[in-house]
Design an enzyme around this catalytic site. Structure first.
Site, PDB file in Angstrom:
ATOM      1  N   LYS A 151      18.438  26.518 -22.376  1.00 29.83           N
ATOM      2  CA  LYS A 151      17.187  27.095 -22.883  1.00 29.83           C
ATOM      3  C   LYS A 151      16.942  26.755 -24.349  1.00 29.83           C
ATOM      4  O   LYS A 151      15.830  26.421 -24.746  1.00 29.83           O
ATOM      5  CB  LYS A 151      17.201  28.612 -22.682  1.00 29.83           C
ATOM      6  N   GLY A 186      -0.920  32.157 -15.876  1.00 28.59           N
ATOM      7  CA  GLY A 186      -1.097  31.934 -17.312  1.00 28.59           C
ATOM      8  C   GLY A 186      -0.200  32.840 -18.138  1.00 28.59           C
ATOM      9  O   GLY A 186       0.988  32.974 -17.844  1.00 28.59           O
ATOM     10  N   ARG A 239       6.816  17.165 -13.857  1.00 26.84           N
ATOM     11  CA  ARG A 239       7.869  16.136 -13.924  1.00 26.84           C
ATOM     12  C   ARG A 239       9.240  16.747 -13.708  1.00 26.84           C
ATOM     13  O   ARG A 239       9.464  17.909 -14.059  1.00 26.84           O
ATOM     14  CB  ARG A 239       7.871  15.496 -15.322  1.00 26.84           C
ATOM     15  N   ASP A 287      10.642  27.427 -21.239  1.00 26.58           N
ATOM     16  CA  ASP A 287      11.176  26.933 -22.514  1.00 26.58           C
ATOM     17  C   ASP A 287      10.142  26.068 -23.230  1.00 26.58           C
ATOM     18  O   ASP A 287       9.998  26.136 -24.460  1.00 26.58           O
ATOM     19  CB  ASP A 287      12.445  26.113 -22.273  1.00 26.58           C
TER      20      ASP A 287
HETATM   21  O1  RIB Z   1      15.326  27.558 -18.585  1.00 22.82           O
HETATM   22  C1  RIB Z   1      15.888  26.480 -17.883  1.00 22.82           C
HETATM   23  C2  RIB Z   1      17.296  26.238 -18.350  1.00 22.82           C
HETATM   24  O2  RIB Z   1      18.074  27.370 -18.031  1.00 22.82           O
HETATM   25  C3  RIB Z   1      17.987  25.075 -17.683  1.00 22.82           C
HETATM   26  O3  RIB Z   1      17.782  23.862 -18.360  1.00 22.82           O
HETATM   27  C4  RIB Z   1      19.450  25.528 -17.621  1.00 22.82           C
HETATM   28  O4  RIB Z   1      20.300  24.738 -18.356  1.00 22.82           O
HETATM   29  C5  RIB Z   1      19.434  26.984 -18.063  1.00 22.82           C
HETATM   30  O5  RIB Z   1      19.844  27.133 -19.369  1.00 22.82           O
END
Ligand code: RIB
Length: 308
Positions: free
Chosen positions: A45, A217, A277, A244
């Site tokens: 994250k 959203g 993607r 993220d």
């Molecule tokens: O939010 C997604 C992420 O959560 C992934 O990339 C994984 O590594 C976890 O940390």
């Protein structure tokens, strides 16, 4: 909130190598599913958010992370550096973090993280906060460290941003150290114990709370006002890291001086593109791609009295 020097974001958090298997569906407990191809992708994250922040442009992005002395570390460092993130790497005795991701045909996922080196980030590893406007953290690092970093940032006049993921209970004192809180709906319920979105939002005292709502959203509450930003329609391939991408893009936009409504638009557009993607960091769009989507679909956040 008080940004001492706008335009510089420090991200502290996790970096994992994601082991991804695509399958028709995410297995239920006790079930075995015959999947398709297996691939590895840079993830975690913290690292995903740092990549999103750097790709959003405008904000200089630094990240404190912990990696093991092993082969999994290299692709993580490379992905972050290629995105333009300046790194402060703690080399831990533990192995680099990994995550096991099962990705379904409907782009949903189930993720199990073995945090490894990520758990060795300590309060005293905090880099200098000079010139930092925003500190962005998540909950894949030890909670005592997150609390200590937030306290130091608050004392230094840095805007503290917490993506409270993965969900865990946080004390009122901990939440009080957070200026901008970003959560999804299950995380909001876990934090507040309240299932009603409006009621849960009202129960939080943070200056700004942003709730991501997936295909609906996002919703934000700041300065006594509420805003709803509708989602951008896409055909999802992989939702891993979409939240993220939202967090990193939002903080980058705020740090370059955009008002909250503009930042919500950019973050929602970037996270929509990220879902089209494969791979958490590979999916993060560039600023130009986000601008192109925003030009094609001119939605703006609307004032809201109730949650959508
Ligand atoms: O939010 C997604 C992420 O959560 C992934 O990339 C994984 O590594 C976890 O940390």
């Amino acid at each position: 909130m008080n940004a001492s020097s706008p335009g510089s974001v420090l991200v502290i958090g996790s970096a994992n190598l994601d082991f991804v298997v695509r399958a028709s569906h995410v297995p239920a407990p006790g079930e075995t599913v015959l999947g398709r191809e297996f691939t590895t992708h840079p993830g975690g994250k913290g690292a995903n958010q740092a990549v999103a922040c750097a790709r959003a442009g405008g904000a200089s992005t630094r990240m404190l992370l912990a990696l093991g002395d092993d082969a999994h570390a290299l692709p993580l460092e490379t992905s972050l550096r290629d995105a333009g993130v300046e790194l402060v790497v703690m080399r831990a005795k533990a192995p680099t973090g990994v995550a096991f991701v099962c990705l379904s045909g409907t782009a949903e996922n189930a993720i199990t993280v073995a945090p490894g080196a990520n758990l060795s980030l300590q309060p005293h590893h905090l880099p200098s906060l000079t010139g930092v406007s925003h500190l962005l953290m998540q909950l894949e690092s030890p909670l005592e460290s997150v609390i200590a970093w937030a306290r130091s940032a608050r004392e230094a006049g840095v805007v503290t941003v917490l993506n409270a993921a993965p969900a865990q209970a946080l004390s009122r004192d901990t939440l009080a150290l957070v200026d901008i809180l970003i959560v999804n709906e299950p995380e909001l319920v876990q934090l507040t114990g309240i299932h009603d979105l409006d009621g849960a939002l009202d129960s939080l005292d943070n200056a700004c709370v942003v709730v991501t709502l997936g295909a609906r959203g996002c919703l934000a509450r700041a300065n006594g006002e509420r805003f709803v930003q509708p989602a951008f329609a896409i055909d999802p391939v992989d939702t891993t890291g979409a939240g993220d991408t939202f967090c990193g893009t939002l903080v980058a936009a705020l740090s370059r001086g955009l008002p909250l409504t503009g930042a919500l638009r950019h973050a929602t557009a970037a996270s929509a593109l990220a879902c089209t993607r494969l791979g958490a960091q590979a999916g993060v769009p560039s600023r130009a791609e986000v601008d192109a989507l925003l030009a094609r679909v001119p939605t703006t956040p609307a004032h809201a009295h109730h949650a959508p």
